[in-house]
Design an enzyme around this catalytic site. Structure first.
Site, PDB file in Angstrom:
ATOM      1  N   HIS A 155     -30.152  25.592  43.735  1.00 26.09           N
ATOM      2  CA  HIS A 155     -29.267  26.556  43.061  1.00 26.09           C
ATOM      3  C   HIS A 155     -28.413  27.349  44.054  1.00 26.09           C
ATOM      4  O   HIS A 155     -27.254  27.068  44.232  1.00 26.09           O
ATOM      5  CB  HIS A 155     -30.088  27.484  42.166  1.00 26.09           C
ATOM      6  CG  HIS A 155     -29.243  28.360  41.294  1.00 26.09           C
ATOM      7  ND1 HIS A 155     -28.598  27.876  40.190  1.00 26.09           N
ATOM      8  CD2 HIS A 155     -28.909  29.666  41.370  1.00 26.09           C
ATOM      9  CE1 HIS A 155     -27.892  28.852  39.630  1.00 26.09           C
ATOM     10  NE2 HIS A 155     -28.070  29.956  40.330  1.00 26.09           N
ATOM     11  N   CYS A 203     -30.571  23.823  29.991  1.00 28.69           N
ATOM     12  CA  CYS A 203     -31.892  23.234  30.297  1.00 28.69           C
ATOM     13  C   CYS A 203     -31.976  21.761  29.912  1.00 28.69           C
ATOM     14  O   CYS A 203     -32.613  20.969  30.595  1.00 28.69           O
ATOM     15  CB  CYS A 203     -32.994  23.977  29.541  1.00 28.69           C
ATOM     16  SG  CYS A 203     -33.210  25.666  30.095  1.00 28.69           S
ATOM     17  N   CYS A 236     -28.382  25.646  24.915  1.00 24.91           N
ATOM     18  CA  CYS A 236     -29.388  24.595  25.134  1.00 24.91           C
ATOM     19  C   CYS A 236     -29.054  23.700  26.330  1.00 24.91           C
ATOM     20  O   CYS A 236     -29.952  23.223  27.028  1.00 24.91           O
ATOM     21  CB  CYS A 236     -29.535  23.711  23.894  1.00 24.91           C
ATOM     22  SG  CYS A 236     -29.499  24.620  22.335  1.00 24.91           S
TER      23      CYS A 236
HETATM   24 FE1  DHE Z   1     -24.168  32.971  39.442  1.00 26.97          FE
HETATM   25  C1  DHE Z   1     -23.707  32.603  42.850  1.00 26.97           C
HETATM   26  C2  DHE Z   1     -24.705  29.635  39.151  1.00 26.97           C
HETATM   27  C3  DHE Z   1     -25.178  33.435  36.212  1.00 26.97           C
HETATM   28  C4  DHE Z   1     -23.399  36.274  39.684  1.00 26.97           C
HETATM   29  N1  DHE Z   1     -24.277  31.434  40.764  1.00 26.97           N
HETATM   30  C5  DHE Z   1     -24.039  31.484  42.129  1.00 26.97           C
HETATM   31  C6  DHE Z   1     -24.131  30.157  42.664  1.00 26.97           C
HETATM   32  C7  DHE Z   1     -24.394  29.311  41.611  1.00 26.97           C
HETATM   33  C8  DHE Z   1     -24.489  30.117  40.421  1.00 26.97           C
HETATM   34  C9  DHE Z   1     -24.560  27.809  41.670  1.00 26.97           C
HETATM   35  C10 DHE Z   1     -23.936  29.780  44.132  1.00 26.97           C
HETATM   36  C11 DHE Z   1     -22.473  29.621  44.419  1.00 26.97           C
HETATM   37  C12 DHE Z   1     -22.175  29.306  45.866  1.00 26.97           C
HETATM   38  O1  DHE Z   1     -22.756  29.936  46.769  1.00 26.97           O
HETATM   39  O2  DHE Z   1     -21.353  28.413  46.118  1.00 26.97           O
HETATM   40  N2  DHE Z   1     -24.855  31.758  37.933  1.00 26.97           N
HETATM   41  C13 DHE Z   1     -24.993  30.418  38.030  1.00 26.97           C
HETATM   42  C14 DHE Z   1     -25.482  29.875  36.793  1.00 26.97           C
HETATM   43  O3  DHE Z   1     -25.625  28.669  36.485  1.00 26.97           O
HETATM   44  C15 DHE Z   1     -25.924  31.016  35.957  1.00 26.97           C
HETATM   45  C16 DHE Z   1     -27.447  31.089  36.066  1.00 26.97           C
HETATM   46  C17 DHE Z   1     -25.679  30.945  34.469  1.00 26.97           C
HETATM   47  C18 DHE Z   1     -24.274  30.593  34.045  1.00 26.97           C
HETATM   48  O4  DHE Z   1     -24.152  30.058  32.950  1.00 26.97           O
HETATM   49  O5  DHE Z   1     -23.341  30.833  34.790  1.00 26.97           O
HETATM   50  C19 DHE Z   1     -25.258  32.172  36.711  1.00 26.97           C
HETATM   51  N3  DHE Z   1     -24.256  34.572  38.161  1.00 26.97           N
HETATM   52  C20 DHE Z   1     -24.696  34.542  36.891  1.00 26.97           C
HETATM   53  C21 DHE Z   1     -24.604  35.836  36.280  1.00 26.97           C
HETATM   54  O6  DHE Z   1     -24.904  36.121  35.075  1.00 26.97           O
HETATM   55  C22 DHE Z   1     -24.175  36.790  37.320  1.00 26.97           C
HETATM   56  C23 DHE Z   1     -25.353  37.716  37.642  1.00 26.97           C
HETATM   57  C24 DHE Z   1     -23.016  37.688  36.926  1.00 26.97           C
HETATM   58  C25 DHE Z   1     -21.697  37.009  36.818  1.00 26.97           C
HETATM   59  O7  DHE Z   1     -20.742  37.510  37.391  1.00 26.97           O
HETATM   60  O8  DHE Z   1     -21.614  35.968  36.168  1.00 26.97           O
HETATM   61  C26 DHE Z   1     -23.902  35.848  38.474  1.00 26.97           C
HETATM   62  N4  DHE Z   1     -23.663  34.215  40.983  1.00 26.97           N
HETATM   63  C27 DHE Z   1     -23.330  35.524  40.848  1.00 26.97           C
HETATM   64  C28 DHE Z   1     -22.915  36.044  42.132  1.00 26.97           C
HETATM   65  C29 DHE Z   1     -23.014  34.999  43.051  1.00 26.97           C
HETATM   66  C30 DHE Z   1     -23.484  33.853  42.299  1.00 26.97           C
HETATM   67  C31 DHE Z   1     -22.489  37.487  42.408  1.00 26.97           C
HETATM   68  C32 DHE Z   1     -22.676  35.017  44.547  1.00 26.97           C
HETATM   69  C33 DHE Z   1     -23.670  35.775  45.317  1.00 26.97           C
HETATM   70  C34 DHE Z   1     -23.369  35.833  46.787  1.00 26.97           C
HETATM   71  O9  DHE Z   1     -23.780  36.831  47.395  1.00 26.97           O
HETATM   72  O10 DHE Z   1     -22.748  34.933  47.319  1.00 26.97           O
END
Ligand code: DHE
Length: 586
Positions: free
Chosen positions: A366, A89, A86
């Site tokens: 984000h 959000c 929760c």
């Molecule tokens: Fe991420 C980047 C937040 C879930 C894989 N993710 C980011 C960034 C943020 C973020 C703020 C940018 C970072 C930066 O550039 O400094 N991610 C979140 C969340 O809040 C979210 C939605 C849910 C959570 O509770 O974490 C979340 N993210 C995921 C996943 O489920 C993913 C698909 C798989 C995993 O490994 O957790 C995932 N996020 C990624 C990846 C990047 C990323 C691979 C960087 C991408 C890039 O090319 O730089």
């Protein structure tokens, strides 16, 4: 079947998976009033989950006479559910974020029965139907309704004293190599997130062999590389930051620190003269960022992001730090503060007299990346369906662009040379199949700059990442959160030089099928190029107890080149090529 027909079928199936459970509920809802089913809508499934806070033992705040009866055990279980499902959000302190505020003045007015129904059936505004979807049992729903009538517990702060207790320099600077002690092709190493194992795998981009598996933070999230390419930084959702020295005989963690309770981002200083000098990490809880010494991770300066929302000018107690990028034009970190909608340009040239430019952008910032010149930073305000553009040279907001799609999610985005519109930057969307191409060349193509110049249709909703490379004629679009296995297991590829065609078609690469891993329903996620820009790697992300893989695709022929499989590759997700990450090539 043509793209359009296939998209209509997929959209219909997405909608029907949302509608079905409602046919059996007692609550009369019209077709437009359907609540979102949690997990079936990609955007809903992608809200932050405060997994670390969820495991914290917090006391029931001072009991008031009207508070419902709740045992300490129930309170602890309810906390876990609240933080994991929760808080993303509604906020850790329940003051609202993309979801409504749930402070006790509001919950008492609504009352127990209303809360119970709301949790059970959801709402058309986006609240998932936790009860009827089967995600929460009736007993859990009852417990959560009671929990919301009690004051929210506040997780502890995490300041300098707590950070310093966790800070360890495992290999002091004077004990580290003065020149590389291995003959690894360091610029072509991939740091691969092994999400559920809390590890990264360092994989040699040439031989495709695992160099080393390194234990890092819980639910490890991303890696970033220092400007010199020597130090690799990895952050876990538990805010544990590890610094790996790639010059050592065997790449090894040389320093570690925990910077908060929940975190997602890490970056290092890249401006000329400041290479490898500082690291910076941002956290979701407490809402703050910390600047550290780039050689030891010693925490030097903590800045809270608590403050007022850019437009309403109302106080927000927990604005989370989302993406952080290092500017190439100034000695500045670009820090995106989610709930207050502010982009901070933090000047690290004098951290004792810290200067910050605070740019009003849009709420719910984000993720994002730079344009091909590295001058402009484009970031998604995802719940507002907008992209904010910052001029990192002038330190100003350049534009706010409606993408035309639902919930843009670019990762770092993809830069393409469009045959008609010139340089463009691409983002896909979580909520639909569209890919928006935005003009990024105000000098050469002023009439196209900061406008959506073309909208492509890819595989379906649930996309997280797009990828291209300056040497490539291809744009890859994933859809890992799409509910259909065929879609979440595939990648759409557009040919950049044919984007001027009337209806540009994509080719579908059946990556999960190529991986041939048998059991499970793996999601194919996040393309990443090798250093040469002639092959692109995709994670085939399966459940923790099942086989996962990485599929390497030849960028010219779009044929499978190699499948990397190893029992140690548990839940691979993000991949970060040293050269491309340090130079912001995408
Ligand atoms: Fe991420 C980047 C937040 C879930 C894989 N993710 C980011 C960034 C943020 C973020 C703020 C940018 C970072 C930066 O550039 O400094 N991610 C979140 C969340 O809040 C979210 C939605 C849910 C959570 O509770 O974490 C979340 N993210 C995921 C996943 O489920 C993913 C698909 C798989 C995993 O490994 O957790 C995932 N996020 C990624 C990846 C990047 C990323 C691979 C960087 C991408 C890039 O090319 O730089």
């Amino acid at each position: 079947m043509d793209t359009r027909t296939r998209f209509l079928i997929r959209t219909a199936s997405l909608l029907s998976s949302v509608a079905l459970p409602l046919m059996f509920t007692a609550v009369p809802v019209s077709a437009e009033d359907k609540p979102k089913e949690h997990g079936s809508s990609p955007a809903a499934a992608y809200e932050p989950s405060m997994t670390t806070l969820g495991q914290m033992k917090l006391e029931i705040p001072g009991r008031k006479p009207d508070d419902p009866v709740m045992t300490a055990e129930e309170f602890s279980k309810a906390n876990t559910i609240y933080f994991e499902r929760c808080a993303g959000c509604h906020g850790v302190l329940r003051k609202g974020a993309t979801g409504k505020a749930l402070t006790t003045d509001i919950t008492h007015e609504r009352g127990y029965q209303h809360l119970k129904d709301f949790i059970t059936y959801g709402s058309p505004a986006g609240m998932p139907n936790w009860g009827t979807s089967g995600d929460l049992s009736e007993a859990d729903v009852d417990m959560m309704a009671r929990y919301l009538l009690i004051e929210p517990p506040q997780p502890p702060e995490f300041g300098m004293a707590e950070m310093r207790k966790t800070w360890k320099v495992l290999v002091p600077v004077d004990k580290r190599p003065t020149k590389p002690e291995n003959d690894l092709q360091r610029d072509n190493i991939f740091s691969v997130t092994l999400r559920d194992a809390g590890q990264v795998a360092l994989i040699d981009g040439g031989t495709k062999k695992i160099i080393k598996i390194i234990d890092t933070g819980y639910a490890v999230h991303i890696s970033r590389i220092s400007a010199s390419g020597r130090f690799l930084f990895v952050i876990g959702r538990d805010a544990k930051l590890d610094m790996i020295d790639l010059w050592m005989k065997e790449p090894t963690i040389v320093a570690t620190v925990k910077i908060g309770a929940e975190a997602r981002s890490i970056e290092t200083s890249k401006f000329k003269g400041f290479e490898d000098k500082y690291a910076v990490a941002g956290s979701y809880w407490p809402p703050q960022y910390v600047i550290m010494d780039g050689a030891t991770l010693e925490p030097l300066k903590i800045k809270s992001t608590r403050g007022v929302i850019y437009d309403s000018q109302e106080y927000h107690p927990e604005p989370r730090v989302a993406a952080i990028l290092a500017s190439h034009y100034r000695p500045e970190f670009i820090i995106n503060v989610k709930e207050t909608g502010k982009i901070l340009l933090v000047d690290y040239s004098d951290i004792k007299n810290l200067k910050t430019t605070e740019i009003e952008a849009e709420r719910f910032l984000h993720d994002g990346g730079l344009d091909s010149t590295k001058r402009y930073f484009l970031v998604a305000a995802n719940a507002r369906n907008k992209i904010a553009v910052i001029d990192t040279k002038e330190g100003k907001l350049t534009a706010l662009i409606e993408t035309g799609g639902q919930t843009p999610h670019p990762g770092r985005g993809a830069n393409l040379m469009h045959p008609v519109h010139g340089p463009v930057w691409a983002t896909s969307h979580l909520g639909d199949e569209t890919v928006a191409l935005i003009g990024t060349d105000p000098e050469g193509h002023p009439d196209k700059a900061w406008k959506v110049v073309q909208t492509l249709e890819a595989l379906g909703g649930g996309s997280l990442f797009v990828k291209s490379h300056p040497k490539s004629d291809h744009l890859y679009v994933d859809a890992p959160l799409n509910p259909e296995a065929e879609v979440s297991g595939s990648i759409a590829v557009f040919t950049v030089s044919k984007l001027g065609d009337k209806e540009p078609k994509y080719k579908e690469l059946p990556i999960a099928q190529w991986a041939n891993i048998g059991e499970g329903q793996p999601r194919v996620v996040q393309g990443e190029y090798n250093q040469a820009g002639d092959e692109v790697w995709f994670s085939v992300w399966n459940a923790k107890d099942k086989v996962s893989a990485i599929v390497v695709v030849d960028d010219k022929t779009l044929k499978m080149k190699t499948v990397i499989k190893d029992p140690k590759l548990i839940t691979p997700t993000g991949k970060f090529n040293v050269f491309n990450t340090r130079n912001d090539v995408y």
